[in-house]
Design a protein around this motif. Structure first.
Motif, PDB file in Angstrom:
ATOM      1  N   SER A 140       0.810  -1.212   0.000  1.00  0.00           N
ATOM      2  CA  SER A 140       0.000   0.000   0.000  1.00  0.00           C
ATOM      3  C   SER A 140       0.849   1.271   0.000  1.00  0.00           C
ATOM      4  N   ASP A 141       2.088   1.158   0.463  1.00  0.00           N
ATOM      5  CA  ASP A 141       2.972   2.328   0.515  1.00  0.00           C
ATOM      6  C   ASP A 141       3.858   2.324  -0.717  1.00  0.00           C
ATOM      7  N   SER A 142       3.408   2.972  -1.781  1.00  0.00           N
ATOM      8  CA  SER A 142       4.166   2.951  -3.024  1.00  0.00           C
ATOM      9  C   SER A 142       5.369   3.880  -2.992  1.00  0.00           C
ATOM     10  N   THR A 143       5.488   4.675  -1.913  1.00  0.00           N
ATOM     11  CA  THR A 143       6.622   5.587  -1.841  1.00  0.00           C
ATOM     12  C   THR A 143       7.878   4.910  -1.325  1.00  0.00           C
ATOM     13  N   ASP A 144       7.756   3.705  -0.801  1.00  0.00           N
ATOM     14  CA  ASP A 144       8.908   3.013  -0.203  1.00  0.00           C
ATOM     15  C   ASP A 144       9.525   3.856   0.899  1.00  0.00           C
ATOM     16  N   THR A 145       8.682   4.433   1.735  1.00  0.00           N
ATOM     17  CA  THR A 145       9.133   5.290   2.834  1.00  0.00           C
ATOM     18  C   THR A 145      10.109   4.549   3.727  1.00  0.00           C
ATOM     19  N   GLN A 146      11.173   5.235   4.096  1.00  0.00           N
ATOM     20  CA  GLN A 146      12.165   4.645   4.988  1.00  0.00           C
ATOM     21  C   GLN A 146      11.920   5.081   6.423  1.00  0.00           C
ATOM     22  N   TYR A 147      12.102   4.140   7.335  1.00  0.00           N
ATOM     23  CA  TYR A 147      11.938   4.372   8.765  1.00  0.00           C
ATOM     24  C   TYR A 147      13.300   4.165   9.423  1.00  0.00           C
ATOM     25  N   PHE A 148      13.722   5.155  10.182  1.00  0.00           N
ATOM     26  CA  PHE A 148      15.079   5.164  10.701  1.00  0.00           C
ATOM     27  C   PHE A 148      15.157   4.748  12.164  1.00  0.00           C
ATOM     28  N   GLY A 149      16.279   4.148  12.505  1.00  0.00           N
ATOM     29  CA  GLY A 149      16.598   3.886  13.894  1.00  0.00           C
ATOM     30  C   GLY A 149      17.129   5.143  14.560  1.00  0.00           C
ATOM     31  N   PRO A 150      17.482   5.055  15.851  1.00  0.00           N
ATOM     32  CA  PRO A 150      17.922   6.231  16.601  1.00  0.00           C
ATOM     33  C   PRO A 150      19.366   6.637  16.337  1.00  0.00           C
ATOM     34  N   GLY A 151      20.122   5.794  15.657  1.00  0.00           N
ATOM     35  CA  GLY A 151      21.493   6.147  15.310  1.00  0.00           C
ATOM     36  C   GLY A 151      22.524   5.618  16.292  1.00  0.00           C
ATOM     37  N   THR A 152      23.742   5.444  15.768  1.00  0.00           N
ATOM     38  CA  THR A 152      24.915   5.093  16.576  1.00  0.00           C
ATOM     39  C   THR A 152      25.975   6.153  16.328  1.00  0.00           C
ATOM     40  N   ARG A 153      26.419   6.771  17.404  1.00  0.00           N
ATOM     41  CA  ARG A 153      27.488   7.769  17.274  1.00  0.00           C
ATOM     42  C   ARG A 153      28.820   7.053  17.452  1.00  0.00           C
ATOM     43  N   LEU A 154      29.603   6.997  16.384  1.00  0.00           N
ATOM     44  CA  LEU A 154      30.883   6.299  16.402  1.00  0.00           C
ATOM     45  C   LEU A 154      32.021   7.297  16.333  1.00  0.00           C
ATOM     46  N   THR A 155      32.963   7.154  17.250  1.00  0.00           N
ATOM     47  CA  THR A 155      34.167   7.979  17.249  1.00  0.00           C
ATOM     48  C   THR A 155      35.374   7.063  17.120  1.00  0.00           C
ATOM     49  N   VAL A 156      36.210   7.345  16.127  1.00  0.00           N
ATOM     50  CA  VAL A 156      37.439   6.562  15.926  1.00  0.00           C
ATOM     51  C   VAL A 156      38.626   7.469  16.236  1.00  0.00           C
ATOM     52  N   LEU A 157      39.380   7.084  17.240  1.00  0.00           N
ATOM     53  CA  LEU A 157      40.513   7.921  17.667  1.00  0.00           C
ATOM     54  C   LEU A 157      41.790   7.527  16.963  1.00  0.00           C
TER      55      LEU A 157
END
Lengths: 112, 117
Positions: free
Chosen positions: B100-117
């Motif tokens: 029914s959703d022909s737009t292929d809407t994307q649903y996102f997670g809350p994210g991961t903040r990655l820091t590489v030192l």
């Protein structure tokens, strides 16, 4: 040249102002046009979408698409401090394989 | 409970370390995506998968690999992390265009903040 251009801002407006957010694009194959809202430290969430050209209204929000100019807009009426967020435009071409491109996002601040 | 979850939410690591970011979804969607977000550059697609046996490179796949363990799980690995992989990483899902959703809407997670030192 990027396929989707969006001014990153920041855009600062007083409460109650009308806000206009815009994107331009270069690929005429895009058919679906979306606006996502992203609050700080959260993932983007879909706000509105439109198909092809025209306007779509949802409460205080109006999305507008002009395919002839390759230009889309999101208008926010009576802006509220709770509207402060980053707004990302996104566009999809659903033929010829998967293709959804996001704009860089415009950061909006609504001051009380 | 959130429909799309990501673990960890924050991670600090050192150059050269192997890192895995995990994504799970309860939306029943076939399509899953990994993006990174950098200031001024927006969301850039790393990899995407339209079903368990389908994996595709996105715009910026170099230095990354993925595994689709099940319909609900899609993990992203950095084999040897480097500082310019410091970013906010998002997983997303969509249902495709046949329903029914022909737009292929994307649903996102809350994210991961990655820091590489």
């Amino acid at each position: 040249q990027k396929e989707v251009e969006q001014d990153p801002g920041p855009l600062s407006v007083p409460e109650g102002a009308i806000v206009s957010l815009n994107c331009t694009y270069s690929n005429s194959a895009f058919q679906y046009f979306m606006w996502y809202r992203q609050y700080s430290r959260k993932g983007p969430e879909l706000l509105m979408y439109t198909y092809s050209s025209g306007n779509k209204e949802d409460g205080r929000f109006t999305a507008q698409v002009d395919k002839s100019s390759k230009y889309i807009s999101l208008f926010i009426r009576d802006s509220q401090p709770s509207d402060s967020a980053t707004y990302l435009c996104a566009m999809s071409a659903l033929t010829g394989g998967f293709k959804t491109i996001f704009g860089a996002g415009t950061r909006l601040f609504v001051k009380a | 409970d959130a429909d799309v979850t990501q673990t960890p939410r924050n991670r600090i690591t050192k150059t050269g370390k192997r890192i895995m970011l995990e994504c799970s979804q309860t939306k029943g969607h076939d399509r899953m995506y990994w993006y990174r977000q950098d200031p001024g550059l927006g969301l850039r697609l790393i990899y995407y998968s339209f079903d368990v046996k389908d994996i595709n490179k996105g715009e910026i796949s170099d230095g990354y690999s993925v595994s689709r363990q099940a319909q609900a799980k899609f993990s992203l690995s950095l084999e040897s992390a480097i500082p310019n992989q410091t970013a906010l990483y998002f997983c997303a899902t969509s249902a495709g265009t046949s329903g029914s959703d022909s737009t292929d809407t994307q649903y996102f997670g809350p994210g991961t903040r990655l820091t590489v030192l």
